[in-house]
Every structure is written in structure tokens, then in C-alpha cells.
Enzyme design. Structure first.
Site, PDB file in Angstrom:
ATOM      1  N   HIS A   2       0.886  -1.158   0.000  1.00  0.00           N
ATOM      2  CA  HIS A   2       0.000   0.000   0.000  1.00  0.00           C
ATOM      3  C   HIS A   2       0.927   1.212   0.000  1.00  0.00           C
ATOM      4  O   HIS A   2       2.066   1.127   0.494  1.00  0.00           O
ATOM      5  CB  HIS A   2      -0.903   0.009   1.234  1.00  0.00           C
ATOM      6  CG  HIS A   2      -1.905  -1.109   1.223  1.00  0.00           C
ATOM      7  ND1 HIS A   2      -1.953  -2.075   2.190  1.00  0.00           N
ATOM      8  CD2 HIS A   2      -2.887  -1.402   0.337  1.00  0.00           C
ATOM      9  CE1 HIS A   2      -2.922  -2.929   1.896  1.00  0.00           C
ATOM     10  NE2 HIS A   2      -3.504  -2.545   0.786  1.00  0.00           N
ATOM     11  N   ASP A  14       2.335   1.663   3.281  1.00  0.00           N
ATOM     12  CA  ASP A  14       3.273   0.628   3.743  1.00  0.00           C
ATOM     13  C   ASP A  14       4.688   1.077   3.392  1.00  0.00           C
ATOM     14  O   ASP A  14       5.637   0.844   4.146  1.00  0.00           O
ATOM     15  CB  ASP A  14       3.040  -0.717   3.029  1.00  0.00           C
ATOM     16  CG  ASP A  14       1.744  -1.395   3.447  1.00  0.00           C
ATOM     17  OD1 ASP A  14       1.368  -1.296   4.622  1.00  0.00           O
ATOM     18  OD2 ASP A  14       1.107  -2.027   2.569  1.00  0.00           O
ATOM     19  N   GLU A  40      -8.610  -4.330  -8.884  1.00  0.00           N
ATOM     20  CA  GLU A  40      -8.910  -5.550  -8.108  1.00  0.00           C
ATOM     21  C   GLU A  40     -10.366  -5.478  -7.647  1.00  0.00           C
ATOM     22  O   GLU A  40     -10.665  -4.896  -6.609  1.00  0.00           O
ATOM     23  CB  GLU A  40      -7.970  -5.637  -6.886  1.00  0.00           C
ATOM     24  CG  GLU A  40      -8.220  -6.885  -6.042  1.00  0.00           C
ATOM     25  CD  GLU A  40      -7.316  -6.971  -4.795  1.00  0.00           C
ATOM     26  OE1 GLU A  40      -6.367  -6.180  -4.667  1.00  0.00           O
ATOM     27  OE2 GLU A  40      -7.595  -7.847  -3.958  1.00  0.00           O
ATOM     28  N   HIS A  98     -12.738 -12.877  -3.871  1.00  0.00           N
ATOM     29  CA  HIS A  98     -13.606 -11.814  -4.385  1.00  0.00           C
ATOM     30  C   HIS A  98     -14.520 -12.365  -5.485  1.00  0.00           C
ATOM     31  O   HIS A  98     -15.703 -12.005  -5.564  1.00  0.00           O
ATOM     32  CB  HIS A  98     -12.772 -10.656  -4.931  1.00  0.00           C
ATOM     33  CG  HIS A  98     -11.934  -9.957  -3.891  1.00  0.00           C
ATOM     34  ND1 HIS A  98     -11.107  -8.904  -4.189  1.00  0.00           N
ATOM     35  CD2 HIS A  98     -11.795 -10.163  -2.560  1.00  0.00           C
ATOM     36  CE1 HIS A  98     -10.499  -8.484  -3.094  1.00  0.00           C
ATOM     37  NE2 HIS A  98     -10.892  -9.250  -2.085  1.00  0.00           N
ATOM     38  N   ASP A 128     -15.187 -11.861   3.864  1.00  0.00           N
ATOM     39  CA  ASP A 128     -14.009 -12.221   3.063  1.00  0.00           C
ATOM     40  C   ASP A 128     -13.024 -12.960   3.972  1.00  0.00           C
ATOM     41  O   ASP A 128     -12.443 -12.388   4.881  1.00  0.00           O
ATOM     42  CB  ASP A 128     -13.395 -10.919   2.529  1.00  0.00           C
ATOM     43  CG  ASP A 128     -12.209 -11.144   1.613  1.00  0.00           C
ATOM     44  OD1 ASP A 128     -11.891 -12.315   1.327  1.00  0.00           O
ATOM     45  OD2 ASP A 128     -11.601 -10.150   1.202  1.00  0.00           O
ATOM     46  N   ASP A 137     -10.170 -14.891   3.224  1.00  0.00           N
ATOM     47  CA  ASP A 137      -8.737 -14.956   2.937  1.00  0.00           C
ATOM     48  C   ASP A 137      -8.103 -16.245   3.454  1.00  0.00           C
ATOM     49  O   ASP A 137      -7.052 -16.241   4.111  1.00  0.00           O
ATOM     50  CB  ASP A 137      -7.999 -13.731   3.516  1.00  0.00           C
ATOM     51  CG  ASP A 137      -8.401 -12.432   2.818  1.00  0.00           C
ATOM     52  OD1 ASP A 137      -8.776 -12.485   1.640  1.00  0.00           O
ATOM     53  OD2 ASP A 137      -8.335 -11.375   3.456  1.00  0.00           O
ATOM     54  N   ASP A 146      -3.353 -13.643  -1.142  1.00  0.00           N
ATOM     55  CA  ASP A 146      -3.928 -12.689  -0.173  1.00  0.00           C
ATOM     56  C   ASP A 146      -4.578 -13.489   0.950  1.00  0.00           C
ATOM     57  O   ASP A 146      -5.801 -13.625   1.013  1.00  0.00           O
ATOM     58  CB  ASP A 146      -4.924 -11.743  -0.859  1.00  0.00           C
ATOM     59  CG  ASP A 146      -5.017 -10.416  -0.120  1.00  0.00           C
ATOM     60  OD1 ASP A 146      -4.450 -10.318   0.993  1.00  0.00           O
ATOM     61  OD2 ASP A 146      -5.650  -9.485  -0.640  1.00  0.00           O
TER      62      ASP A 146
HETATM   63  C1  3MF Z   1      -9.357  -6.742   0.410  1.00  0.00           C
HETATM   64  C2  3MF Z   1      -8.145  -6.960  -0.398  1.00  0.00           C
HETATM   65  C3  3MF Z   1      -7.054  -5.953  -0.210  1.00  0.00           C
HETATM   66  C4  3MF Z   1      -6.236  -5.715  -1.461  1.00  0.00           C
HETATM   67  C5  3MF Z   1      -5.045  -4.847  -1.156  1.00  0.00           C
HETATM   68  C6  3MF Z   1      -4.248  -4.509  -2.397  1.00  0.00           C
HETATM   69  C7  3MF Z   1      -6.142  -5.607   1.952  1.00  0.00           C
HETATM   70  O1  3MF Z   1     -10.262  -7.752   0.309  1.00  0.00           O
HETATM   71  O2  3MF Z   1      -8.056  -7.924  -1.101  1.00  0.00           O
HETATM   72  O3  3MF Z   1      -6.236  -6.424   0.839  1.00  0.00           O
HETATM   73  O4  3MF Z   1      -5.794  -6.890  -2.013  1.00  0.00           O
HETATM   74  O5  3MF Z   1      -5.469  -3.680  -0.565  1.00  0.00           O
HETATM   75  O6  3MF Z   1      -4.927  -3.618  -3.166  1.00  0.00           O
HETATM   76 MG    MG Z   2      -6.654  -8.831  -2.390  1.00  0.00          MG
END
Ligand code: 3MF
Ligand code: MG
Length: 344
Positions: free
Chosen positions: A49, A52, A174, A213, A248, A250, A283
Site C-alpha cells: 500500500h 506501507d 482488483e 472476491h 471475506d 482470505d 492474499d
Molecule cells: C481486500 C483486499 C485488499 C487488497 C489490497 C491490495 C487488503 O479484500 O483484497 O487487501 O488486495 O489492498 O490492493
Molecule cells: Mg486482495
């Protein structure tokens, strides 16, 4: 041309375990520790980010932002790592409470564009040309609160503003259909590609597909990837997993649907993704129950499962499968796939 994959991770993939219902349970991880973990785990690249890379960027003039980003570049160089992309993090700032590019507040919209241009500065100073746009709060919780026609126009304005910030910068959108908002304005790959096609320079707009997603949008991640690959637009992936329609998650790649993970690897292999040199990102989120010392296991497991699935795809009995297909005998094909997945 290489048939080996290159991997990348984001610092947010190694985190202290806070969730919406509880505080952190592990000590914070320093950025240097993230870089060490990347090397230990065999990852070649880091995803950023904007903040970051330059934590205080909201309080710094553009020249100082570039200076700090260059220092970060040196930290990467020293460790033999490269940056994959920079994503403007609009969703954590108070200006972005109601979204950035599609906020109802014109000052917030201006801020979002300016911040995105700073993210381009950060990317260029780090030595990468890819901006990832996750339009987190670009949507509504109360549908009537925004005009969706206007919102599409505003998303396009934002894309064009980023493209005009530097001649070589590229954007990977994304998409995600929901969370943190109820309805996102760019929910699927189709939406992202359509916006890119209407931008001022379609050649510089592609997509990043995250498994979870796509599943949250009720779509098949492998087919979403196929659609983007056919257009030459799959510029990065966030492989993970998701157990149905809920928050979500992950999850570790393959943890909820191993066959679905196989199908994603299959489509990447069909397209020769490894040969493009583009990165495989995971992710994934460490489970809150993990103790500090084991809070990178989710990344190691995702990478391991990915590599095992590459081997599975490469050893798939394609001749037998072709016979099934020629005979329109899809039951036999089904069995062939299942037996192959279960074979030692
Ligand atoms: C949220 C995401 C994000 C993006 C990241 C990069 C925090 O569901 O997937 O993770 O991947 O911000 O753009
Ligand atoms: Mg992501």
C-alpha cells in the site's frame, strides 16, 4: 522463457490477528521482519500500500515522499527483493469514510485523486510501474445515497487521473463485490475490464483477480481468470480461498475447494502465466489462533499447495481427457479429474 513461478506477498498478509470483534493477539511485526519472512518463505516480491512504503505520506510534501520511497527501494535492493505494485490505501483515512473517488463530498474526491497521484510517485520511486486499485469503499450501504451513473463516471475520472500521472504507469483493478460496503460499484472482472476499455489508455489498464472476491460475486475464479487472460489483462492474482458467501475469509489457497484451486492453476498454466514473469500473490490471512512464531504458516502452505497443484496440472492425463471430450463422455472426465486429484 521460464516455467517457474515467482511469488509476492503484502505486509498485511503477516499481521497481529485483530478482527472486527477483537484486538490483536500477537505482537506487531516490523517491516524488516516482513522482508525477512518473504525471503525465508521463498517470495521474490513485495506488494505495497502507498503507506506501507511511506507511512507518514499524508503529512509529507511530494519530494519527501519520493525520498522515503527511495529509501524503501534500497531496503528491498539490499535484500534482493523487488516491488510488485503499490495500491493507494484510501479506505483507512477519514477523508475516505464514504469512499474516495465516488464520495459525495467533492473535497474527499479531490483528496482521493491527489493521494492516488502520490501513490504513483511512490511506485515510480520504488522502481515499479503497477498501481493496484482496490475500490474498497467505492459503493454504497444505502443504495439511494449515491448515483450509480455518476459513480461510474467518477471511477473513470480516477483511472484517467492515475494514467495521466506518468506515461508508463499501469493500473490493475482488483474488483470485489462487497465488504466493507454492501454494494461495490466495480464488483467483477467484467466491470473492471469495461471501465479500462473506456479509459484514456486501455492498453494500460488490466486486472488483479482475487479468488475470494470472485467467489463472493458468485462467480468461478478460474473462469474469471480465463476471461481476463483471453484479453491479455491478468496482471496479478491474489490466490486464496473462501467458504461460500460470508465475510471475506482470505483462507489458505485450496483450503475450502481444492478442485477449484486446481482449476485456477490449470487456467494459469494454459495461459503460460509463469512465462510472463508476472507474480503469484496469496492474499491470505493468518488465523487469529496462531501463536506469533507460526503466523506465516498460511503463506508457506498456500505456496506449497500452489506448487503441488502445478505438478498435478502438469501430470494430468491430457490424452485420456481428450478422448473423454471427443466422446462427449463428461462422466468419465469427471472421474479422471477426481482420481487424478486423489492419486498419490
Ligand atoms: C481486500 C483486499 C485488499 C487488497 C489490497 C491490495 C487488503 O479484500 O483484497 O487487501 O488486495 O489492498 O490492493
Ligand atoms: Mg486482495
Amino acid at each position: 522463457m521460464s516455467t517457474t513461478y515467482r511469488f509476492s506477498l503484502g505486509p498485511w498478509n503477516i499481521h497481529p490477528g485483530a478482527d472486527p470483534f477483537g484486538p490483536p493477539v500477537r505482537p506487531p511485526v516490523s517491516f524488516d521482519d516482513v522482508l525477512c519472512a518473504a525471503i525465508d518463505l521463498g517470495f521474490a516480491a513485495v506488494q505495497f500500500h502507498d503507506d506501507d512504503a511511506v507511512p507518514a505520506l499524508e503529512d509529507l510534501p511530494p519530494a519527501a515522499i519520493v525520498r522515503e520511497a527511495r529509501e524503501m527501494r534500497k531496503r528491498l535492493d539490499d535484500r534482493g527483493l523487488v516491488p510488485e505494485f503499490v495500491a493507494p490505501r484510501l479506505w483507512e483515512n477519514t477523508h475516505g469514510i464514504d469512499g474516495g473517488y465516488t464520495s459525495n463530498c467533492s473535497k474527499a474526491r479531490t483528496w482521493a485523486i491527489e493521494r492516488s497521484k502520490r501513490a504513483v510517485d511512490v511506485a515510480l520511486a520504488l522502481g515499479c510501474d503497477l498501481i493496484v486499485m482496490w475500490p474498497a469503499r467505492e459503493g454504497t450501504n444505502v443504495r439511494e445515497s449515491k448515483n450509480p451513473i455518476e459513480a461510474s463516471r467518477q471511477m473513470l475520472l480516477a483511472i484517467d487521473a492515475i494514467l495521466s500521472a506518468a506515461p508508463n504507469v499501469r493500473i490493475a483493478i482488483e474488483p470485489k463485490p462487497n465488504e466493507p460496503v454492501d454494494h461495490a460499484f466495480v464488483p467483477t472482472i467484467g466491470h473492471a475490464l469495461a471501465l479500462g476499455a473506456r479509459s484514456s489508455d486501455p492498453a494500460r489498464v488490466g486486472v488483479l483477480i482475487e479468488t475470494a472476491h470472485a467467489i463472493l460475486a458468485g462467480l468461478d475464479p478460474a473462469d474469471e481468470m480465463g476471461f481476463a487472460l483471453a484479453a491479455g489483462k491478468l496482471w496479478s492474482v491474489h490466490l486464496n480461498d473462501q467458504n461460500g458467501l460470508k465475510f471475506d475469509q482470505d483462507k489458505v489457497f485450496g483450503a475450502a475447494n481444492l478442485r477449484g484451486a486446481f482449476d485456477q492453476v490449470r487456467v494459469l498454466e494454459l495461459a503460460g502465466y509463469a512465462e510472463t514473469g508476472r507474480f503469484i500473490g496469496f492474499d491470505v490471512k493468518a488465523q487469529r489462533t496462531q501463536r506469533a512464531g507460526a503466523a506465516t504458516a498460511h503463506l508457506a502452505t498456500s505456496k506449497r499447495i500452489f506448487e503441488m497443484l502445478v505438478a498435478k496440472v502438469r501430470s494430468f492425463p491430457t490424452k485420456a481427457a481428450a478422448e473423454c471430450i471427443a466422446n462427449r463422455d463428461y462422466e468419465s472426465l469427471e472421474r479422471l479429474v477426481l482420481e487424478h486429484l486423489l492419486a498419490a
